[in-house]
Write a protein that holds these residues in place. Structure first.
Motif, PDB file in Angstrom:
ATOM      1  N   LEU A   4       0.828  -1.202   0.000  1.00 47.50           N
ATOM      2  CA  LEU A   4       0.000   0.000   0.000  1.00 47.50           C
ATOM      3  C   LEU A   4       0.870   1.264   0.000  1.00 47.50           C
ATOM      4  O   LEU A   4       0.644   2.203  -0.756  1.00 47.50           O
ATOM      5  N   ALA A   5       1.892   1.234   0.852  1.00 45.29           N
ATOM      6  CA  ALA A   5       2.768   2.398   0.945  1.00 45.29           C
ATOM      7  C   ALA A   5       3.624   2.550  -0.304  1.00 45.29           C
ATOM      8  O   ALA A   5       3.867   3.663  -0.778  1.00 45.29           O
ATOM      9  N   ALA A   6       4.064   1.413  -0.841  1.00 41.31           N
ATOM     10  CA  ALA A   6       4.950   1.462  -2.004  1.00 41.31           C
ATOM     11  C   ALA A   6       4.226   2.036  -3.220  1.00 41.31           C
ATOM     12  O   ALA A   6       4.827   2.684  -4.078  1.00 41.31           O
ATOM     13  N   ASP A   7       2.912   1.806  -3.285  1.00 42.24           N
ATOM     14  CA  ASP A   7       2.129   2.280  -4.421  1.00 42.24           C
ATOM     15  C   ASP A   7       1.933   3.793  -4.430  1.00 42.24           C
ATOM     16  O   ASP A   7       1.563   4.360  -5.449  1.00 42.24           O
ATOM     17  N   GLN A   8       2.120   4.409  -3.292  1.00 42.34           N
ATOM     18  CA  GLN A   8       1.780   5.830  -3.195  1.00 42.34           C
ATOM     19  C   GLN A   8       3.017   6.664  -2.932  1.00 42.34           C
ATOM     20  O   GLN A   8       3.930   6.236  -2.249  1.00 42.34           O
ATOM     21  N   GLU A   9       2.964   7.842  -3.465  1.00 37.29           N
ATOM     22  CA  GLU A   9       4.066   8.747  -3.206  1.00 37.29           C
ATOM     23  C   GLU A   9       3.892   9.354  -1.807  1.00 37.29           C
ATOM     24  O   GLU A   9       2.771   9.606  -1.367  1.00 37.29           O
ATOM     25  N   ASN A  10       4.997   9.564  -1.136  1.00 39.28           N
ATOM     26  CA  ASN A  10       4.973  10.192   0.177  1.00 39.28           C
ATOM     27  C   ASN A  10       4.159   9.447   1.232  1.00 39.28           C
ATOM     28  O   ASN A  10       3.631  10.041   2.158  1.00 39.28           O
ATOM     29  N   VAL A  11       4.051   8.150   1.027  1.00 35.98           N
ATOM     30  CA  VAL A  11       3.470   7.323   2.082  1.00 35.98           C
ATOM     31  C   VAL A  11       4.509   6.257   2.399  1.00 35.98           C
ATOM     32  O   VAL A  11       5.043   5.630   1.491  1.00 35.98           O
ATOM     33  N   TYR A  12       4.829   6.103   3.662  1.00 32.01           N
ATOM     34  CA  TYR A  12       5.877   5.157   4.038  1.00 32.01           C
ATOM     35  C   TYR A  12       5.343   4.198   5.072  1.00 32.01           C
ATOM     36  O   TYR A  12       4.647   4.613   6.004  1.00 32.01           O
ATOM     37  N   TYR A  13       5.675   2.942   4.901  1.00 30.47           N
ATOM     38  CA  TYR A  13       5.346   1.985   5.941  1.00 30.47           C
ATOM     39  C   TYR A  13       6.571   1.845   6.830  1.00 30.47           C
ATOM     40  O   TYR A  13       7.662   1.541   6.358  1.00 30.47           O
ATOM     41  N   VAL A  14       6.398   2.109   8.091  1.00 34.86           N
ATOM     42  CA  VAL A  14       7.526   2.053   9.011  1.00 34.86           C
ATOM     43  C   VAL A  14       7.288   0.922   9.998  1.00 34.86           C
ATOM     44  O   VAL A  14       6.239   0.834  10.618  1.00 34.86           O
ATOM     45  N   ASP A  15       8.264   0.043  10.077  1.00 34.00           N
ATOM     46  CA  ASP A  15       8.211  -1.025  11.068  1.00 34.00           C
ATOM     47  C   ASP A  15       9.516  -0.930  11.837  1.00 34.00           C
ATOM     48  O   ASP A  15      10.564  -1.325  11.353  1.00 34.00           O
ATOM     49  N   ARG A  16       9.440  -0.384  13.013  1.00 33.32           N
ATOM     50  CA  ARG A  16      10.681  -0.100  13.737  1.00 33.32           C
ATOM     51  C   ARG A  16      11.393  -1.373  14.157  1.00 33.32           C
ATOM     52  O   ARG A  16      12.621  -1.444  14.152  1.00 33.32           O
ATOM     53  N   ILE A  17      10.622  -2.397  14.492  1.00 35.67           N
ATOM     54  CA  ILE A  17      11.259  -3.652  14.885  1.00 35.67           C
ATOM     55  C   ILE A  17      12.012  -4.239  13.699  1.00 35.67           C
ATOM     56  O   ILE A  17      13.160  -4.656  13.806  1.00 35.67           O
ATOM     57  N   GLN A  18      11.341  -4.200  12.558  1.00 34.25           N
ATOM     58  CA  GLN A  18      11.969  -4.685  11.336  1.00 34.25           C
ATOM     59  C   GLN A  18      13.215  -3.861  11.029  1.00 34.25           C
ATOM     60  O   GLN A  18      14.260  -4.400  10.661  1.00 34.25           O
ATOM     61  N   ALA A  19      13.093  -2.551  11.202  1.00 34.75           N
ATOM     62  CA  ALA A  19      14.225  -1.669  10.907  1.00 34.75           C
ATOM     63  C   ALA A  19      15.415  -1.995  11.799  1.00 34.75           C
ATOM     64  O   ALA A  19      16.560  -2.000  11.340  1.00 34.75           O
ATOM     65  N   ILE A  20      15.155  -2.301  13.048  1.00 37.73           N
ATOM     66  CA  ILE A  20      16.243  -2.625  13.961  1.00 37.73           C
ATOM     67  C   ILE A  20      16.897  -3.942  13.549  1.00 37.73           C
ATOM     68  O   ILE A  20      18.118  -4.074  13.513  1.00 37.73           O
ATOM     69  N   SER A  21      16.058  -4.920  13.195  1.00 41.28           N
ATOM     70  CA  SER A  21      16.610  -6.197  12.750  1.00 41.28           C
ATOM     71  C   SER A  21      17.461  -6.017  11.499  1.00 41.28           C
ATOM     72  O   SER A  21      18.537  -6.584  11.386  1.00 41.28           O
ATOM     73  N   GLU A  22      16.957  -5.196  10.578  1.00 40.96           N
ATOM     74  CA  GLU A  22      17.725  -4.949   9.362  1.00 40.96           C
ATOM     75  C   GLU A  22      19.034  -4.247   9.679  1.00 40.96           C
ATOM     76  O   GLU A  22      20.078  -4.530   9.101  1.00 40.96           O
ATOM     77  N   LEU A  23      18.948  -3.335  10.632  1.00 35.83           N
ATOM     78  CA  LEU A  23      20.144  -2.612  11.050  1.00 35.83           C
ATOM     79  C   LEU A  23      21.190  -3.575  11.616  1.00 35.83           C
ATOM     80  O   LEU A  23      22.374  -3.516  11.270  1.00 35.83           O
ATOM     81  N   MET A  24      20.726  -4.497  12.444  1.00 32.77           N
ATOM     82  CA  MET A  24      21.667  -5.445  13.033  1.00 32.77           C
ATOM     83  C   MET A  24      22.244  -6.361  11.971  1.00 32.77           C
ATOM     84  O   MET A  24      23.409  -6.737  12.033  1.00 32.77           O
ATOM     85  N   GLU A  25      21.415  -6.716  11.004  1.00 30.18           N
ATOM     86  CA  GLU A  25      21.890  -7.556   9.919  1.00 30.18           C
ATOM     87  C   GLU A  25      22.996  -6.822   9.149  1.00 30.18           C
ATOM     88  O   GLU A  25      24.047  -7.369   8.859  1.00 30.18           O
ATOM     89  N   GLU A  26      22.713  -5.558   8.876  1.00 28.08           N
ATOM     90  CA  GLU A  26      23.668  -4.742   8.135  1.00 28.08           C
ATOM     91  C   GLU A  26      24.995  -4.640   8.895  1.00 28.08           C
ATOM     92  O   GLU A  26      26.065  -4.827   8.346  1.00 28.08           O
ATOM     93  N   TYR A  27      24.883  -4.375  10.188  1.00 25.43           N
ATOM     94  CA  TYR A  27      26.073  -4.290  11.023  1.00 25.43           C
ATOM     95  C   TYR A  27      26.840  -5.612  11.004  1.00 25.43           C
ATOM     96  O   TYR A  27      28.060  -5.640  10.916  1.00 25.43           O
ATOM     97  N   ARG A  28      26.096  -6.687  11.097  1.00 23.52           N
ATOM     98  CA  ARG A  28      26.734  -8.001  11.144  1.00 23.52           C
ATOM     99  C   ARG A  28      27.500  -8.255   9.849  1.00 23.52           C
ATOM    100  O   ARG A  28      28.654  -8.687   9.858  1.00 23.52           O
ATOM    101  N   GLU A  29      26.844  -7.938   8.724  1.00 29.65           N
ATOM    102  CA  GLU A  29      27.507  -8.167   7.444  1.00 29.65           C
ATOM    103  C   GLU A  29      28.718  -7.264   7.283  1.00 29.65           C
ATOM    104  O   GLU A  29      29.772  -7.680   6.824  1.00 29.65           O
TER     105      GLU A  29
END
Lengths: 774, 191
Positions: free
Chosen positions: A610-635
């Motif tokens: 839904l968010a991807a289809d629209q301009e200036n609408v963002y889906y934010v999942d902070r838990i997901q973002a933190i997990s991605e952040l840790m993944e990035e750090y790990r790599e």
């Protein structure tokens, strides 16, 4: 100038420098952070998402829910009043709201009743759109005949009870109701009142924590009856974390200190070496903190935890000096002899740490700065200050070195032992297979430091209050308030569909509270059609005269131009209604948040789309973002660790030529074996395992470099062995910690260092001719 | 008309009071006099007086309740409608079709309604005590109580509630702030 004078002058300059650094750092008003989001690279997030996330996280972390329960409503109510008095008096508290806004419902009437045709309940709107007039009429009659006192205008002002439907359907954000002028938690067996505490100071402030907990204890103790006060929020977790850290410092910390002391005393049979060993590490950490504070405006607490661990490597430098000195040589001569090895050790470990500065991650940059500054400071302290200590020749050290030498002989050498080579090779292959089949673990729970019981309690409170999660939301950005509302209304069609399909519990949005003007005009038109079609029949079926219908129609025409502009609404409605939904308002940019309850995994994907289809609408999942952040750090760390090995190989190859394999192989192999085991023990590798491997690399390199430099002399053996085992006691014991982060770090250090030591022993060359000490 | 009822009631009450010995009413007195039964059913007639129209709308039907569980309010005349009140929800049904469902746990307006209705109909004095102050008389087992809301959120919609009964509740008059009033009389009560 002679070497001795150089050292003497350097000593004073270094002292001045340390004082200046520490002094100017003390002047700094640095804030210490623990929020994981601040570790996110700046470029990675959309600024609007970042700002909104920060805003929400900040609001969230400064909020504490306070639940006061007792056996009777009266006692609970009194206890809440008493607690409110105590809490409001605390300086670090910005606000404690515990009273039901006297006229919140009346305010609702005042604001919305004049716009009853423009702002409709969503169910009513849908019925109107579908022209289900029969249904609406039945609903209205039901209100008319029901015994319930449904407030909201007379039968002439609102014959179809459109406003009543809206009023009854309005949802409070939490499961609370007003009782005795306070906020009573509905659906809780014991009478419970809610208060919401907003903190002025950081929830990590120990003083604030103590003050709040004292107030709670005071109130609980003040009543002869049972009164229980429960808190929920970051403050509680912060306090629990601090308590746990304190208790672990008292157990693990004291345990490892005793262990280190005992080990050093056993080796030297004197106390002076212990002081000489701790001084460089102490100065190292002090300077590291100062430099980090001076460079970074905000220092992350993780930096300290791991940075201090990495600086711990510098205990090596002191130990080498002490071991060499104990033979009775003059300080200057010892230093002169040790300097190449010490410098190489510093450069190689420093380099291993410093590569992280190049990463885009603020957390790693800080940690690298911290550890490099710390190492350098410790090195300078050893080189410049330790020679000033008078140290008598110590037979103790010599004895220990000889004992160790004999122990060492029990271990086979790899050179020429085919069976051992095959065994090691086989084990390594197994470890590599184990690693290759592993997956990274970047679960946010790794970062949780709170005891399980607290998390369960927290969850219970959140459920009781019916809180919506703050972790997932849609962010909507537009140029003006009206444009924003229109955009939200577009999104809400998809959201309503999700709610109907029960894939989403519910949502909160600004446009529900105040629809766009466009939508309001639509609603008025829809209502107008209902009036035209049914008003006469409706009153007739209620047995009322046709004059009433005429009066109602007159009322409708009087109100059919009334719309409520969002700007006016913001000015009039209680801030509590909208401040959690409208996160940013500036002249050309308005940002709002749509919050959810009951998001399932399937829904997440739908929301993302839904968010991807629209301009200036963002889906934010902070838990997901933190997990991605840790993944990035790990790599990133995996990559940089590899690069560090390569760089060090190149540098050391310049000095040691082919013999460099004896230095590099033990830490490399130890890391591989450790990871292989960790994969089996912990189902995968996480960021903190890798951070610990940097320490393993540092210590392993030092061992190799010094042993090669002194041609495997017994005194160096003593020094490196002590270094490994003191680090093991200092950091390996963290494997006993209940905090996941420390546990993972500790376990890795424990395994890694044991392997490094064993492998270094196995990869040694037995001195054939003279070593440095003969 | 509303005033007429009040005057009439006043006359009736004072008349009775002068004949018999009267005792002022408190929640504890009411709790002693009335019978709190777990289950009850009966018939009701209801007159809703609409101030703005100066007209009354009559309805009648049956009701039943289970204390702390649910109240079923079945209107049979002039339209058939079933209202079910539970501690957490209000549901209105008509011929198997659900007209309205309100989760009262987080609807500030609905919860007050549900709670008050529940405690008035089941004469749950301990709940009423939280929301209303009481005034009234007890006369030879017959009592009359006048409840005034003390709670701000109730005062928004309810001006006053008059209750009458003996061992059981016999009549409710609910006065709304907008001048409307609802009179409910119970008959053939069984438990």
């Amino acid at each position: 100038m002679r070497f001795e004078d150089l050292v003497r002058q350097g000593r004073i300059i270094w002292l001045i420098l340390v004082i200046v650094l520490v002094g100017s750092a003390a002047q700094r008003d640095t804030s210490f952070e623990s929020g994981i989001m601040s570790l996110l690279p700046a470029s990675q997030q959309q600024p609007v998402v970042r700002q909104a996330s920060e805003h929400i996280a900040d609001t969230f972390s400064r909020r504490v829910f306070v639940l006061v329960s007792a056996d009777t409503v009266g006692v609970a109510s009194q206890a809440m009043t008493s607690l409110a008095g105590e809490l409001s008096a605390i300086a670090g508290v910005a606000e404690f709201s515990w009273q039901a806004g006297a006229g919140q419902l009346r305010q609702f009437d005042d604001i919305y009743f004049p716009y009853r045709f423009a702002i409709l309940d969503e169910s009513v709107r849908r019925s109107l759109q579908a022209e289900q007039y029969e249904r609406l009429e039945q609903q209205a009659l039901q209100y008319l005949y029901s015994p319930l006192a449904a407030s909201g205008g007379s039968l002439i002002e609102d014959p179809f009870r459109l406003y009543t439907a809206r009023k009854l359907n309005q949802r409070s954000e939490l499961n609370i109701r007003s009782e005795q002028g306070k906020l009573r938690v509905s659906g809780h067996e014991a009478p419970t009142f809610l208060g919401v505490l907003t903190l002025q100071d950081s929830p990590f402030s120990p003083r604030l924590q103590t003050q709040i907990f004292n107030s709670v204890a005071n109130v609980e103790g003040k009543f002869p009856q049972e009164v229980s006060v429960e808190l929920s929020g970051m403050l509680v977790h912060a306090a629990a974390g601090a308590r746990q850290a304190k208790s672990e410092i008292q157990t693990i910390g004291i345990g490892s200190l005793l262990g280190v002391t005992l080990l050093v005393w056993l080796a030297f049979r004197r106390w002076a070496p212990l002081g000489m060993m701790l001084l460089p590490v102490g100065i190292g950490c002090l300077v590291a903190v100062s430099v980090t504070v001076l460079i970074f405006p905000q220092v992350h607490l993780i930096t300290f935890a791991f940075g201090a661990g990495l600086v711990g490597v510098s205990v090596d430098y002191a130990l080498h000096f002490i071991c060499e000195r104990s033979a009775g040589d003059s300080a200057t001569r010892v230093l002169y002899r040790l300097l190449p090895g010490l410098t190489l050790g510093l450069v190689s470990s420093g380099l291993a740490y410093a590569v992280q500065i190049l990463t885009p991650f603020p957390g790693l940059q800080q940690m690298a700065t911290f550890s490099v500054a710390g190492l350098l400071a410790a090195w300078l302290t050893v080189v410049l200050w330790l020679p000033a200590f008078s140290l008598k020749a110590e037979p103790g050290a010599e004895r220990s070195a000889n004992v160790l030498g004999k122990i060492r002989l029990f271990f086979p050498l790899i050179s020429g032992k085919l069976l051992l080579t095959i065994f090691l090779g086989g084990v390594t292959v197994l470890a590599v297979i184990s690693i290759s089949q592993s997956r990274g673990i970047d679960d946010v729970r790794l970062l949780q430091t709170s005891p399980a019981a607290l998390l369960v309690k927290e969850q219970r409170i959140q459920q009781l209050l019916g809180m919506s999660g703050s972790a997932q939301f849609l962010l909507v950005e537009a140029e003006s308030l009206q444009a924003l509302l229109v955009k939200e209304e577009g999104l809400r069609e998809a959201l309503d569909a999700l709610v109907t399909r029960q894939q989403l519990g519910s949502y909160q949005a600004l446009s529900v509270l105040v629809p766009s003007l466009q939508r309001q005009r639509e609603n008025i038109a829809l209502t107008g059609r209902l009036y035209q079609a049914r008003i006469t029949d409706y009153f007739a079926s209620a047995g009322l005269p046709p004059t009433v219908a005429t009066a109602a129609l007159e009322q409708f025409s009087a109100y059919q131009d009334r719309t409520l502009a969002a700007v006016d609404w913001l000015g009039r409605a209680d801030k509590a209604y909208w401040q959690s939904l409208l996160v940013g308002v500036s002249e050309h940019r308005v940002v709002s948040v749509i919050r959810f309850k009951g998001v399932t995994a399937d829904t997440e994907q739908a929301l993302q789309v839904l968010a991807a289809d629209q301009e200036n609408v963002y889906y934010v999942d902070r838990i997901q973002a933190i997990s991605e952040l840790m993944e990035e750090y790990r790599e990133q760390i995996t990559g940089w660790l590899g690069l560090a090995y390569l760089l060090i190989l190149l540098i050391l190859a310049g000095r040691y030529r082919v013999a460099v394999w004896r230095i590099i192989t033990p830490p490399l192999l130890a890391s591989v074996l450790t990871l292989g085991i960790l994969v089996q023990l912990e189902q995968g590798i996480n960021l903190f395992h890798l951070l610990a491997l940097i320490l393993v690399l540092g210590i392993g390199l030092d061992m190799g470099v010094f042993l090669t430099e002194t041609k495997y002399s017994p005194r160096t053996w003593l020094a490196v062995t002590l270094s490994v085992f003191t680090s093991l006691l200092a950091f390996g014991l963290l494997a006993l910690s209940a905090t996941p982060v420390l546990y993972h770090f500790g376990l890795t250090v424990l395994l890694g260092l044991v392997f490094v030591w064993l492998l270094t022993v196995v990869f040694r060359v037995e001195p054939e001719g003279k070593t440095d000490d003969q | 008309m509303n005033n007429v009822i009040r005057v009439l009631m006043f006359v009736l009450m004072t008349g009775l009071a002068s004949v018999l010995w009267a005792e002022p009413v408190s929640y504890s007195v009411l709790a002693q006099v009335t019978q709190a039964s777990e289950k009850m059913q009966g018939e009701f007639t209801q007159t809703k007086f609409l101030a703005v129209l100066q007209a009354g709308i009559k309805s009648s039907g049956r009701f039943s309740y289970q204390r702390d569980k649910q109240i079923v309010w079945l209107t049979e005349q002039p339209v058939e409608n079933e209202l079910i009140i539970t501690p957490t929800a209000l549901v209105s049904r008509q011929g198997g079709d659900e007209l309205l469902r309100l989760d009262t746990r987080n609807s500030p307006a609905a919860i007050v309604l549900g709670d008050i209705m529940f405690s008035v109909l089941t004469a749950d004095w301990s709940v009423l005590e939280r929301y209303f102050s009481v005034n009234g008389e007890l006369n030879d087992g017959h009592w009359q109580a006048d409840l005034s809301p003390t709670d701000e959120s109730i005062r928004q919609s309810v001006a006053r509630v008059e209750l009458q009964g003996d061992v059981l509740l016999r009549q409710i008059v609910l006065h709304e702030v907008n001048g409307d009033s609802t009179t409910i009389q119970f008959k053939n009560l069984q438990f």
